[in-house]
Design a protein around this motif. Structure first.
Motif, PDB file in Angstrom:
ATOM      1  N   SER A 251       0.829  -1.204   0.000  1.00 59.75           N
ATOM      2  CA  SER A 251       0.000   0.000   0.000  1.00 59.75           C
ATOM      3  C   SER A 251       0.863   1.253   0.000  1.00 59.75           C
ATOM      4  O   SER A 251       0.561   2.230  -0.702  1.00 59.75           O
ATOM      5  N   THR A 254       2.438   1.699  -3.400  1.00 58.66           N
ATOM      6  CA  THR A 254       1.441   1.975  -4.431  1.00 58.66           C
ATOM      7  C   THR A 254       0.793   3.339  -4.258  1.00 58.66           C
ATOM      8  O   THR A 254       0.738   4.147  -5.188  1.00 58.66           O
ATOM      9  N   TYR A 255       0.286   3.612  -3.044  1.00 65.71           N
ATOM     10  CA  TYR A 255      -0.531   4.810  -2.829  1.00 65.71           C
ATOM     11  C   TYR A 255       0.265   6.064  -2.509  1.00 65.71           C
ATOM     12  O   TYR A 255      -0.235   7.176  -2.664  1.00 65.71           O
ATOM     13  N   ASN A 259       2.186   6.879  -6.497  1.00 63.89           N
ATOM     14  CA  ASN A 259       1.265   7.978  -6.820  1.00 63.89           C
ATOM     15  C   ASN A 259       2.013   9.265  -7.133  1.00 63.89           C
ATOM     16  O   ASN A 259       1.599  10.054  -7.979  1.00 63.89           O
ATOM     17  N   LEU A 267      -4.088   5.468  -7.287  1.00 63.45           N
ATOM     18  CA  LEU A 267      -5.191   5.825  -6.392  1.00 63.45           C
ATOM     19  C   LEU A 267      -6.506   5.878  -7.152  1.00 63.45           C
ATOM     20  O   LEU A 267      -7.548   5.431  -6.650  1.00 63.45           O
ATOM     21  N   SER A 270      -7.580   2.292  -7.872  1.00 61.99           N
ATOM     22  CA  SER A 270      -8.046   1.642  -6.653  1.00 61.99           C
ATOM     23  C   SER A 270      -9.422   2.147  -6.238  1.00 61.99           C
ATOM     24  O   SER A 270     -10.304   1.369  -5.849  1.00 61.99           O
ATOM     25  N   THR A 271      -9.625   3.457  -6.341  1.00 63.33           N
ATOM     26  CA  THR A 271     -10.923   4.043  -5.985  1.00 63.33           C
ATOM     27  C   THR A 271     -12.018   3.560  -6.924  1.00 63.33           C
ATOM     28  O   THR A 271     -13.139   3.265  -6.490  1.00 63.33           O
ATOM     29  N   THR A 282     -10.554  -2.521  -2.895  1.00 56.97           N
ATOM     30  CA  THR A 282      -9.547  -1.639  -3.454  1.00 56.97           C
ATOM     31  C   THR A 282      -8.446  -2.493  -4.088  1.00 56.97           C
ATOM     32  O   THR A 282      -8.484  -3.731  -4.006  1.00 56.97           O
TER      33      THR A 282
END
Length: 328
Positions: A251, A254-255, A259, A267, A270-271, A282
């Motif tokens: 996470s 990735t986020y 990002n 993001l 995932s959203t 997600t």
């Protein structure tokens, strides 16, 4: 949502309701604000420590010495302050003398070899003088190779020009010095690294440490605890510590890290999966095969033993209640 284990483990059946979307969004926002706020606090404290290090002191010494050498800064009460600010505070010197001093300072700066290897910037400065107008009239005239002030012109006009030249153009040229630029870059890179570390530590506290220790049942963050939502594995019990740690690093990369370089595409993906996907998972939930569920009226079982112990306890309680009713 029903969770059933595979054939190699004792079978359990647990019914969970999917966490409502609005609860997930609120929880995410609360966590994001809390993580960023704590990261800023850590960064502020780290900055206080960094400011007493030899690296910072050396970089600031290089930058301040070059600022003084430029003539655009002066030392006031032990502090390096802009020359324009010092001139503005001087109420005794006449506006004409101020103009003469600022004009000479600018000329000296644009021929300073510590900042300018050629006369390109000096020529640009002279062009700005030639083209500067007040009420559609030039206030400077060219006299041979020199640019001179016109006579019978309000000296305030020249003062306004010189101040703007220093603040808008000249000061920005100080970083043309390689030494200044290297010192500035060194501090900037250090600040970036410090903030990333602070962000990682803050993220780790909220998203890893607390769910592994304080709120380990359901691997909840503080916001998830408030919203009464939890994580469960595909087997219907608590996500294991090892899997949760792996999930944490995935996470983070990735986020947060990815990002930053990929314009928030991870993001967004995932959203979109969370909102439009059938399971409302997600990206990281999909990869690690876990779910976010509503636990307002039901707890998450820590493991199979916890499930069967709870089941036996409930059955025992039910039998006692039956006996009590029978005796009545």
């Amino acid at each position: 949502m029903k969770k059933v284990t595979n054939n190699d483990t004792p079978k359990i059946e647990v019914e969970y309701q999917k966490a409502k979307l609005w609860k997930r969004i609120v929880a995410f926002l609360i966590d994001a604000v809390a993580i960023f706020a704590v990261a800023v606090l850590f960064f502020s404290l780290s900055n206080l420590v960094y400011r007493v290090t030899p690296q910072y002191q050396n970089n600031m010494s290089i930058m301040n010495n070059l600022k003084i050498d430029s003539g655009l800064y002066v030392i006031e009460n032990g502090q390096v302050v802009p020359l324009v600010d010092k001139i503005e505070q001087d109420k005794e010197t006449s506006i004409v003398d101020k103009n003469l001093y600022l004009s000479q300072t600018i000329d000296d700066f644009y021929i300073n070899k510590n900042f300018f290897p050629n006369d390109k910037y000096l020529k640009n400065y002279k062009e700005r003088q030639e083209n500067y107008k007040v009420n559609n009239e030039n206030i400077f005239i060219k006299n041979g190779d020199k640019i001179e002030q016109k006579k019978d012109v309000n000296p305030e006009y020249f003062y306004t020009f010189y101040k703007a030249e220093i603040n808008v153009n000249a000061i920005g040229c100080i970083n043309l010095s390689v030494s200044y630029l290297n010192a500035q870059r060194s501090n900037f890179i250090t600040y970036i690294v410090m903030f990333v570390i602070c962000l990682f530590v803050s993220y780790g506290i909220f998203v890893l440490v607390l769910p592994l220790t304080v709120f380990k049942r359901g691997r909840q963050t503080i916001s998830m605890k408030l919203m009464k939502i939890s994580y469960v594995s595909v087997e219907g019990v608590n996500v294991t510590a090892g899997k949760f740690v792996g999930r944490f690093f995935f996470s983070f990369l990735t986020y947060i890290v990815l990002n930053f370089f990929a314009f928030f595409i991870p993001l967004i993906v995932s959203t979109t999966m969370m909102v439009l996907g059938k399971a409302n998972q997600t990206l990281n939930e999909y990869v690690f095969n876990d779910y976010m569920v509503n636990t307002e009226r039901q707890q998450v079982f820590l493991d199979y033993a916890d499930y069967f112990t709870s089941k036996e306890l409930n059955e025992s309680t039910s039998l006692k209640n039956i006996e009590v009713e029978t005796r009545k």
